[in-house]
Structures are given as structure tokens and as C-alpha cells.
Scaffold this active site. Structure first.
Site, short mmCIF file in Angstrom:
data_model
loop_
_atom_site.label_atom_id
_atom_site.label_comp_id
_atom_site.label_asym_id
_atom_site.label_seq_id
_atom_site.Cartn_x
_atom_site.Cartn_y
_atom_site.Cartn_z
N LYS A 261 0.86 -1.19 0.00
CA LYS A 261 0.00 0.00 0.00
C LYS A 261 0.89 1.24 0.00
O LYS A 261 1.69 1.43 0.92
CB LYS A 261 -0.92 0.00 1.22
CG LYS A 261 -1.90 1.16 1.26
CD LYS A 261 -2.95 0.93 2.32
CE LYS A 261 -3.89 2.13 2.44
NZ LYS A 261 -4.93 1.88 3.46
N ARG B 263 0.49 -5.23 3.40
CA ARG B 263 -0.68 -5.80 4.07
C ARG B 263 -0.87 -7.25 3.62
O ARG B 263 -0.50 -7.61 2.51
CB ARG B 263 -1.94 -5.02 3.70
CG ARG B 263 -1.85 -3.56 3.88
CD ARG B 263 -3.21 -2.96 3.89
NE ARG B 263 -3.85 -2.95 2.56
CZ ARG B 263 -5.00 -2.31 2.32
NH1 ARG B 263 -5.63 -1.69 3.29
NH2 ARG B 263 -5.53 -2.31 1.11
N ASP C 81 -16.53 0.10 -0.24
CA ASP C 81 -15.24 -0.32 -0.81
C ASP C 81 -14.24 -0.68 0.29
O ASP C 81 -13.16 -1.18 -0.01
CB ASP C 81 -14.66 0.77 -1.73
CG ASP C 81 -14.62 2.14 -1.06
OD1 ASP C 81 -15.69 2.63 -0.67
OD2 ASP C 81 -13.52 2.70 -0.91
N ASN C 82 -14.59 -0.42 1.55
CA ASN C 82 -13.71 -0.79 2.66
C ASN C 82 -14.28 -1.96 3.45
O ASN C 82 -13.81 -2.23 4.56
CB ASN C 82 -13.51 0.41 3.59
CG ASN C 82 -12.70 1.51 2.93
OD1 ASN C 82 -11.96 1.25 1.98
ND2 ASN C 82 -12.82 2.72 3.43
N ASP D 143 -8.77 -1.71 5.68
CA ASP D 143 -8.49 -0.31 5.37
C ASP D 143 -8.51 0.59 6.60
O ASP D 143 -9.49 1.27 6.89
CB ASP D 143 -9.46 0.23 4.30
CG ASP D 143 -8.87 0.04 2.91
OD1 ASP D 143 -7.84 -0.65 2.78
OD2 ASP D 143 -9.45 0.58 1.94
P1 AMP Z 1 -9.73 5.02 1.23
O1 AMP Z 1 -10.59 6.14 1.72
O2 AMP Z 1 -8.32 5.04 1.74
O3 AMP Z 1 -10.37 3.69 1.42
O4 AMP Z 1 -9.55 5.24 -0.35
C1 AMP Z 1 -10.64 5.38 -1.23
C2 AMP Z 1 -10.14 5.27 -2.64
O5 AMP Z 1 -9.20 6.29 -2.92
C3 AMP Z 1 -9.45 3.97 -2.98
O6 AMP Z 1 -9.77 3.66 -4.30
C4 AMP Z 1 -7.99 4.31 -2.83
O7 AMP Z 1 -7.16 3.46 -3.58
C5 AMP Z 1 -7.96 5.73 -3.35
N1 AMP Z 1 -6.86 6.50 -2.79
C6 AMP Z 1 -6.73 6.97 -1.52
N2 AMP Z 1 -5.58 7.65 -1.39
C7 AMP Z 1 -4.96 7.62 -2.58
C8 AMP Z 1 -3.74 8.16 -3.09
N3 AMP Z 1 -2.92 8.87 -2.33
N4 AMP Z 1 -3.43 7.93 -4.39
C9 AMP Z 1 -4.25 7.22 -5.17
N5 AMP Z 1 -5.42 6.70 -4.76
C10 AMP Z 1 -5.77 6.90 -3.49
MG MG Z 2 -10.24 1.93 0.89
#
Ligand code: AMP
Ligand code: MG
Length: 539
Positions: free
Chosen positions: A158, A221, A297-298, A307
Site C-alpha cells: 500500500k 498488508r 469499498d472498505n 483499510d
Molecule cells: P480510502 O478512503 O483510503 O479507502 O480510499 C478510497 C479510494 O481512494 C481507494 O480507491 C484508494 O485506492 C484511493 N486513494 C486513496 N488515497 C490515494 C492516493 N494517495 N493515491 C491514489 N489513490 C488513493
Molecule cells: Mg479503501
């Protein structure tokens, strides 16, 4: 989703709230080196290099529509931050090897082992209750899976660079959030809560822009699978029934083989995932864990915590506590985690409906949530209270306890830990003194005394023995949880190049139920400065 005020007490929210809240409905959504480290597989010890890691690629066996093959993007001069020995053993690795430069290179994404087939998976999801469309692994890269003593584990980097799913993101993770995810994954596992694992963290001095300039890191992970509810929603909302079926068949065959023989394997899958999700959330509630971003998605298709972002452990008890600073409406507050878990299962049901083909059967599968949650939470709560039998008034006793904790802002972890020290038969005149460590957590001492009298009566009813109860309660009520301030101290030191505190804290959290008197300070209430700490989605 039902409004928060439906869930004013923990047991109401946990045991009744879902019955009285607005009914959910299944919507017909109609749309749409030189070093030779040792490698252990089972009891078979062989010598391998990091380049030689015995990856298989179960997920990469799916058709190309499910992912994009790509290489991680290297980071300059990666360094070792910390590794988890218990996680390493799950994939047959010797933890001592992980600090070596060739493992650091592999688990930063700078070197790719020969047998790995790196990829980023596509998925979609509902974020904060709204359909968000396509998301996907925007910064996570799957290397493949490795067989270990307890089964296969996928390894995912990650923060290993941009992918076609990065949208506006930079594909990176910062040291701060990587340490938080690393520590919390391993802390949750040690608490006995279903979770993804974290093998190690590496860092690099490459700058990453968030609210301030930070530096990059990669957390490796592990989980048997990273398939999410949103992985199914993706195909449903894109109107791709064949891919939907392929994914469901893969998940059943690989992770739920017993369900393959069910009359309708897809409804059996929904029911089992719903049950596991409910039980996982019962564990969260019982330890005061708040996930912070329970978007679909989490949500793991295996019912494991997935996540780690703006999570938190409850300190001063407040049933409406919101751990994620970005979640202004409190959709993912402590109390709301229970109905939101159910809501998310509805989203999964919507996605699976074309395969299930029977709305009533899907509804019946979803209905297991309430009892699965209630039974698990009841079981955990009884253990937390040191009760061996079940009596009619137990729920009222627990409700009164949570109301009292709420009114007095009592620290969640300290309360249950100290409750285990209570003695049943203390002469009246000595009671205040004997109860002091617990009693002093309450401003309203008289209210505590009244509740404690009820609790003592309840313990007497089953002939509870202090010493035995104490041992049993200490085995389920942790002394150590990952309080935000503990993580913050470790992070700030790590940001200055000192990783000892991350490693020390990990060691403490790996034994959350043990007394560890030399580490008493890690069980202390948060200091004043910690009241200003805010965690948000920025990671
Ligand atoms: P999360 O809120 O961390 O579960 O992320 C939600 C979505 O945003 C997922 O598709 C992640 O892969 C994407 N995402 C979060 N942070 C980044 C980042 N810095 N660069 C690219 N994608 C991100
Ligand atoms: Mg996520």
C-alpha cells in the site's frame, strides 16, 4: 439510514436499534543479493532470497477485466521501519530477515520477486452513503499470494505508486498513516478481532504532499483476499452479469468452498458474509473500536476489518463519538457502526441480486444480521462483565452501565479493565477504598455505588469467585489498545528517524491482555495535549 438519536444507549443501539430504525430496502438498482535469508513454509525450512519468494497468483487467474497488471513505482533509498513477527510467521518468513535490504527493496516495490505478478484491482463503492462509481486500488499493488502454516495470504503493497485507478491521488501513502495501519492491524489481530494483517513498513525520504509536506512509506498488508463489497457492486452497476458471476464463483470456490453445494450458493454467500460482518462489528463495539470510513469499498468479503485510516479507540465514552474528523454528519459514529454494517450488507445484496434471483431469499439472508450481531455482542458483553450465566435483567444492568459511562465520560478501556479487579464481598465501610481505582473514573460516585451494588448482587447470584473472574475478565478486557496519542508519539519519533517507539508499541500491543507492569504508562489516560488530535481521511 436511521438517524443517530435512535441509538442513544449501547445496548439499545446494538440490540434493538435495527429493529426500530427505518427499514432498509433492497432496491432494484436496475442500472445499472548476497544475503541468504531463511524461508519457512510450514515446518519445511529452506533458504531463499527475497527474490525467490514462492508467490502464487490466485487473483491474477481471473480474467484481465478484474485488474491491471503493472509494476510498483520505486521509492528512493528505502529504509526499514518495523516488521511484525507474528505476521511474518503467517507467510513462513523469519522476521529477522525482513530488515535486510533485499526484503526492504521487495516490500517497498523497488524489486519485484520473480514469481510475483503485480496488479491493481478494480472496484467501486458507496462512500458516505452515496454511489461513488469506480474506485479501485489507487495506491495498492498486489504481489500475489503465499502459502503459510494457516493457509494462503495475499501480500499487497500500500503506497507503491500510481495505478489506472489513482484518480486524483498520487499513489502514495505517508509514514504517519502507514504506521497507524501497521500498528492497528496487528493490535486488532492480538485482540482476537478479524482483520487484515500488516507484515512491515518501509519509508523513504521522498516528499508527499498532504496538509503539510510529509514523507512516503509503504505498508505491506496481508489477507487471504482483498475483495470488497465494492468489487461486486462494480460489476452490478456496470451491468456486467458475467463478470459478477465470475467473481462470485471465484470467491465461493476459493474462500467459501462449503457454500458451493448449497441450493443457491449466492444467497448462501450473502448470508455468510452478512453473519461474519455482524460478528466483526460486535467485536468492534465490544472493544470500542471505530473504523471511521465504513464505505462499501472498505468492507471485506471475508468479514475482516479492512483499510485502516481515521480509526479510533473509544476513550471517554460517548455513544455518538465520531473518530473521523472528515465525517461531519457522524454517519460512522460508534453507535452508527451497527446499522451501517447492515446497510453495507444491503449494498452487497443489491449487487448480488441478479445472481440470487430471489428478492425474498436475499432479504432472509440479510435478516441474519440482527441476531448474529445481538448474539455475538451479548456473548462478548457477558464475558467483559465476567458473567457466566444469562439472566433476565442483564441487559438492564448493561444499559445502566453504559448510561453511567456516558454521563461520566468514563474511559472505555480502563473501565472494563478495572472492573475485573472488583471484589464482591467487601465490608461496607471499606468499599469506597476497595473500589477506588474504578470508582474514581466517575464524577458521580453515588451513581457508581448504586450500579456497583446491582452488579455485586448479580455476581453473587451465580456464586462468582473473585480470583477466577478476575483472570477471565482480564483475558477479554485489554489493558492496552492503540490510543491515538500512543500512535502519535511513535509517529513523531519515526518522522525524526527514531523507530524504536513504533517497535516498542507494537510489542506492547501484541500482548494486550497481559499486565506488563513495565509498560503501565501505555495504559494511561490520554494527556491533555491529545485532546487536540484530529484524524481525517488524509493519508
Ligand atoms: P480510502 O478512503 O483510503 O479507502 O480510499 C478510497 C479510494 O481512494 C481507494 O480507491 C484508494 O485506492 C484511493 N486513494 C486513496 N488515497 C490515494 C492516493 N494517495 N493515491 C491514489 N489513490 C488513493
Ligand atoms: Mg479503501
Amino acid at each position: 439510514m436511521p438517524p443517530a438519536q435512535h441509538y442513544k444507549t449501547v445496548t439499545e443501539c446494538n440490540l434493538h436499534g435495527l429493529r426500530t430504525g427505518e427499514p432498509h430496502r433492497i432496491r432494484a438498482c436496475g442500472v445499472k543479493s548476497a544475503h541468504q535469508p531463511s524461508f519457512r513454509q510450514g515446518s519445511d525450512i529452506s533458504t531463499r532470497t527475497a527474490d525467490d519468494l514462492p508467490f502464487d497468483n490466485s487473483f491474477a487467474g481471473l480474467p484481465p477485466a478484474f485488474y491491471t497488471r503493472l509494476m510498483p513505482t520505486p521509492l528512493p533509498a528505502p529504509y526499514f521501519v518495523a516488521a511484525s513477527a507474528p505476521a511474518a510467521r503467517l507467510v513462513g518468513l523469519d522476521p529477522a530477515d525482513l530488515a535486510h535490504e533485499d526484503f526492504v527493496a521487495v516490500f517497498t516495490g523497488n524489486d519485484v520477486p520473480q514469481r510475483a505478478q503485480p496488479l491493481a484491482a478494480v472496484y467501486s463503492g458507496h462512500q458516505f452513503g452515496h454511489w461513488a462509481g469506480q474506485l479501485g486500488d489507487g495506491r495498492a499493488i498486489l504481489l500475489g499470494d503465499i502459502a503459510g502454516p494457516d493457509g494462503r495470504m495475499e501480500l499487497q503493497l500500500k503506497g507503491a505508486g500510481m495505478t489506472p485507478y489513482s484518480r486524483m491521488g498520487d499513489g502514495r501513502a505517508v509514514l504517519r498513516s502507514s504506521i497507524r495501519e501497521f500498528l492497528c492491524s496487528e493490535a486488532m489481530a492480538a485482540l482476537g478481532i478479524p482483520t487484515t494483517r500488516a507484515l512491515m513498513v518501509t519509508g523513504s525520504n521522498q516528499g508527499v504532499i498532504r496538509e503539510t509536506m510529509e514523507t512516503a512509506a509503504v505498508v505491506t498488508r496481508m489477507a487471504p483476499s482483498f475483495v470488497r463489497f465494492g468489487s461486486f457492486e462494480h460489476w452490478r452497476y456496470n451491468n456486467k452479469p458475467e463478470e459478477l458471476r465470475t467473481l462470485a464463483d471465484y470467491v465461493i470456490e476459493t474462500f467459501y468452498p462449503a457454500l458451493a453445494d448449497a441450493p443457491n450458493p449466492y444467497v448462501a454467500l450473502l448470508e455468510e458474509v452478512t453473519r461474519r460482518t455482524a460478528r466483526m462489528i460486535a467485536h468492534w463495539q465490544a472493544v470500542g473500536f471505530m473504523h471511521g470510513v465504513m464505505n462499501t469499498d472498505n468492507m471485506s468479503i471475508l468479514g475482516i476489518t479492512l483499510d485502516y485510516g481515521p480509526f479510533g479507540f473509544m476513550e471517554a465514552f460517548d455513544v455518538d463519538h465520531i473518530c473521523n474528523h472528515t465525517d461531519q454528519g457522524g454517519r460512522y459514529s460508534y453507535a452508527n457502526q451497527v446499522p451501517v454494517g447492515h446497510w453495507n450488507c444491503y449494498a452487497l445484496a443489491n449487487a448480488l441480486l441478479p445472481l440470487i434471483g430471489d428478492q425474498e431469499a436475499a432479504q432472509a439472508a440479510l435478516d441474519v444480521y440482527i441476531d448474529a450481531y445481538g448474539e455475538k455482542f451479548d456473548e462478548l458483553l457477558h464475558a467483559k462483565l465476567g458473567l457466566k450465566s444469562t439472566q433476565e435483567n442483564d441487559r438492564a444492568l448493561a444499559d445502566d452501565m453504559f448510561k453511567l459511562m456516558q454521563a461520566n465520560h468514563v474511559d472505555f478501556t480502563l473501565f472494563f479493565r478495572r472492573l475485573g479487579e472488583l471484589e464482591v464481598d467487601v465490608p461496607h465501610a471499606q468499599r469506597d477504598e476497595a473500589d477506588a481505582p474504578l470508582r474514581d473514573l466517575f464524577l458521580d460516585r453515588a451513581a457508581f455505588d448504586a450500579w456497583a451494588a446491582q452488579y455485586r448482587d448479580r455476581l453473587r447470584l451465580e456464586g462468582s469467585v473473585d480470583a477466577a473472574r478476575r483472570v477471565a475478565m482480564h483475558a477479554v478486557n485489554p489493558k492496552y489498545v492503540l490510543r491515538n496519542y500512543l500512535a502519535q508519539v511513535a509517529i513523531e519519533k519515526a518522522q525524526n528517524g527514531d523507530f524504536d517507539e513504533v517497535r516498542r508499541l507494537l510489542a506492547v500491543l501484541e500482548r494486550p491482555f497481559d499486565d506488563q507492569p513495565e509498560h503501565d504508562s501505555y495504559a494511561a489516560l490520554p494527556p491533555d495535549w491529545a485532546s487536540h488530535l484530529e484524524v481525517s481521511c488524509s493519508s
